[in-house]
Write an enzyme that holds these catalytic residues in place. Structure first.
Site, PDB file in Angstrom:
ATOM      1  N   GLU A 120     -31.588 -55.783 -65.178  1.00 23.28           N
ATOM      2  CA  GLU A 120     -31.943 -56.912 -63.238  1.00 23.28           C
ATOM      3  C   GLU A 120     -32.913 -58.224 -64.908  1.00 23.28           C
ATOM      4  O   GLU A 120     -32.852 -58.880 -64.195  1.00 23.28           O
ATOM      5  CB  GLU A 120     -33.413 -55.628 -63.603  1.00 23.28           C
ATOM      6  CG  GLU A 120     -33.062 -54.668 -63.022  1.00 23.28           C
ATOM      7  CD  GLU A 120     -34.024 -53.382 -62.103  1.00 23.28           C
ATOM      8  OE1 GLU A 120     -33.391 -52.698 -61.755  1.00 23.28           O
ATOM      9  OE2 GLU A 120     -34.979 -53.274 -63.221  1.00 23.28           O
TER      10      GLU A 120
ATOM     11  N   GLU B 201     -30.716 -46.425 -62.082  1.00 24.56           N
ATOM     12  CA  GLU B 201     -31.928 -45.683 -61.095  1.00 24.56           C
ATOM     13  C   GLU B 201     -31.448 -44.759 -60.555  1.00 24.56           C
ATOM     14  O   GLU B 201     -32.576 -43.658 -60.567  1.00 24.56           O
ATOM     15  CB  GLU B 201     -33.076 -47.209 -60.597  1.00 24.56           C
ATOM     16  CG  GLU B 201     -33.026 -48.212 -62.332  1.00 24.56           C
ATOM     17  CD  GLU B 201     -32.264 -49.088 -62.115  1.00 24.56           C
ATOM     18  OE1 GLU B 201     -33.485 -49.936 -62.790  1.00 24.56           O
ATOM     19  OE2 GLU B 201     -31.340 -49.266 -61.692  1.00 24.56           O
TER      20      GLU B 201
END
Length: 260
Positions: A114, A134
């Site tokens: 990210e 995730e």
């Protein structure tokens, strides 16, 4: 000023911010986010810095959250503050007035991925791997990835990357538009230096305005984009760098921009 979890060095208009927890594959803890925000502020304040390079020490760029820290019994408030810190770092990279390069030299997973896509350029070594794992961990994404990723690779591919969490290499990341370049491992450091040097030669005001407009244009109308571009052209024409660019073109020499 020394940092606890990163190193910060400047050379030839380039600020190198290196994540420095190699014993944990540069996994993220609160102090790392704090150090990153401080380093990004320092790079902004330094007029000699034109480009930021974010990379990782050792064999990983960043493997995401340090799971040992997650088991330390933090309160819900502390967890929220930690998660918000990643949001602040990614927002800071996206909105920073100076261009940034994520030099992904190894694994970039979760928060590491990210932060990488929040940079203006993501360059991967051939052996590097990136993934958003995730969902497979029962967690969720952060750093604005659900906004940024579909703009880079399209919604269908973004769903695949996020829902499945599979790792992809540098060549595949370039093919789908996630990464800017993939460089052989033995040429990686030199390739990053070359790209950073090229970027550092650009006119700072022009670069900043282009970065802002590319980030915001998708949310405006075509007419609002034209207005913003007109204002940008008018502003740049008032700078000394604009005159330097014109003179350098006429004199058939490379321009030397000073951010003035």
């Amino acid at each position: 000023m020394m940092f606890e979890t990163i190193t910060y060095e400047t050379q030839d208009a380039i600020a190198e911010i290196r994540l420095n927890r190699p014993h944990r594959l540069n996994a993220v803890v609160q102090q790392l986010y704090d150090d990153l925000l401080e380093a990004l502020d320092r790079a902004q304040m330094d007029k000699n810095v034109r480009v930021i390079v974010l990379n990782g020490e050792g064999r990983a760029f960043c493997v995401g959250a340090d799971m040992k820290e997650h088991k330390a019994g933090r309160s819900a408030f502390e967890r929220r503050q930690y998660l918000m810190s990643e949001q602040r770092v990614c927002r800071r990279l996206l909105s920073h007035p100076k261009p940034s390069i994520a030099a992904v030299n190894g694994y970039a997973l979760g928060a590491g991925a990210e932060m990488a896509i929040a940079c203006d350029f993501m360059v991967m070594a051939a052996s590097a791997r990136i993934a958003f794992p995730e969902i497979g961990l029962g967690a969720f994404l952060g750093g604005g990835v659900t906004h940024i990723l579909p703009r880079l690779v399209g919604l269908a591919k973004a769903r695949e990357l996020i829902f499945l969490g599979q790792q992809i290499d540098g060549a595949e990341a370039v093919r789908i538009g996630l990464a800017s370049r993939c460089i052989p491992d033995d040429e990686f450091a030199e390739g990053i230096r070359t790209l950073a040097a090229e970027l550092s030669k650009g006119a700072p005001f022009s670069m900043q305005l282009a970065k802002e407009q590319l980030a915001s244009a998708a949310h405006g109308t075509f007419d609002s984009v034209l207005t913003a571009e007109l204002e940008g052209m008018m502003f740049c024409s008032t700078t000394r760098d604009w005159h330097e660019g014109i003179n350098a073109f006429a004199e058939k020499r490379p321009p030397v921009f000073r951010g003035e």
